[in-house]
Design a protein around this motif. Structure first.
Motif, PDB file in Angstrom:
ATOM      1  N   SER A 119       0.814  -1.218   0.000  1.00  0.00           N
ATOM      2  CA  SER A 119       0.000   0.000   0.000  1.00  0.00           C
ATOM      3  C   SER A 119       0.845   1.265   0.000  1.00  0.00           C
ATOM      4  CB  SER A 119      -0.955   0.003   1.195  1.00  0.00           C
ATOM      5  OG  SER A 119      -0.230  -0.031   2.402  1.00  0.00           O
ATOM      6  N   ALA A 120       2.061   1.194   0.529  1.00  0.00           N
ATOM      7  CA  ALA A 120       2.926   2.370   0.568  1.00  0.00           C
ATOM      8  C   ALA A 120       4.335   1.941   0.950  1.00  0.00           C
ATOM      9  CB  ALA A 120       2.405   3.387   1.577  1.00  0.00           C
ATOM     10  N   LEU A 121       5.296   2.815   0.645  1.00  0.00           N
ATOM     11  CA  LEU A 121       6.670   2.658   1.111  1.00  0.00           C
ATOM     12  C   LEU A 121       6.926   3.735   2.162  1.00  0.00           C
ATOM     13  CD1 LEU A 121       8.319   1.869  -2.335  1.00  0.00           C
ATOM     14  CD2 LEU A 121       7.886   0.274  -0.455  1.00  0.00           C
ATOM     15  N   ALA A 122       8.139   3.840   2.663  1.00  0.00           N
ATOM     16  CA  ALA A 122       8.436   4.723   3.796  1.00  0.00           C
ATOM     17  C   ALA A 122       8.195   6.203   3.501  1.00  0.00           C
ATOM     18  CB  ALA A 122       9.878   4.509   4.260  1.00  0.00           C
ATOM     19  N   ARG A 123       8.332   6.609   2.244  1.00  0.00           N
ATOM     20  CA  ARG A 123       8.079   8.005   1.882  1.00  0.00           C
ATOM     21  C   ARG A 123       7.123   8.034   0.699  1.00  0.00           C
ATOM     22  NH1 ARG A 123      13.461  11.525   2.156  1.00  0.00           N
ATOM     23  NH2 ARG A 123      11.886  13.127   1.839  1.00  0.00           N
ATOM     24  N   PRO A 124       6.230   8.995   0.629  1.00  0.00           N
ATOM     25  CA  PRO A 124       5.203   8.997  -0.423  1.00  0.00           C
ATOM     26  C   PRO A 124       5.763   9.126  -1.840  1.00  0.00           C
ATOM     27  CG  PRO A 124       5.099  11.026   0.862  1.00  0.00           C
ATOM     28  CD  PRO A 124       6.068  10.108   1.566  1.00  0.00           C
TER      29      PRO A 124
END
Length: 138
Positions: A119-124
């Motif tokens: 759904s996401a990584l550490a930074r957008p």
């Protein structure tokens, strides 16, 4: 040059003809030597911390693979020593662009590979992350 035993080698052209990819992979790798575990790499220059390829998953994958090559060299290894990669994408539509880049860097290597959509990584701004494990032969 194949430095480890690669079991059931295949190319994605034959296995997934509808996907227009050219990745050399295998089902298993048997390796002996020094293990190198690389942190997941993203589209960020390791020397400057500058984010590269904002909005472009292929450009981010290119930077991630360049980082992997540099780190392996610093560890005394080469790309040919990679045994496993894991590719994390935040959108399955980025798969083709990212896998084309990875396939170019790892042509003839035949690692095992896992691809995951998250759904996401550490930074957008990060669209892809790639981690690798290598074994430098004794």
């Amino acid at each position: 040059m194949v430095v480890h035993k690669r079991i059931r080698q295949f190319n994605t052209k034959a296995t997934y003809p509808e996907q227009n990819l050219d990745n050399d992979l295998c089902q298993a790798v048997v390796a002996r030597g020094s293990l190198v575990f690389l942190r997941g790499q993203i589209g960020q220059n390791l020397d400057t911390s500058e984010n590269v390829g904002i909005g472009d998953a292929g450009a981010q994958a290119e930077q991630a693979m360049a980082n992997i090559a540099m780190l392996l060299k610093e560890a005394g290894g080469e790309l040919e020593h990679i045994t496993k990669i894991t590719i994390y994408l935040i959108d399955p539509r980025y798969r083709e662009a990212v896998y084309r880049v990875v396939g170019k860097w790892l042509k003839g290597v035949y690692p095992v590979s896992t691809g995951i959509v998250v759904s996401a990584l550490a930074r957008p701004e990060w669209l892809v992350e790639i981690d690798a494990t290598a074994v430098i032969p004794d």
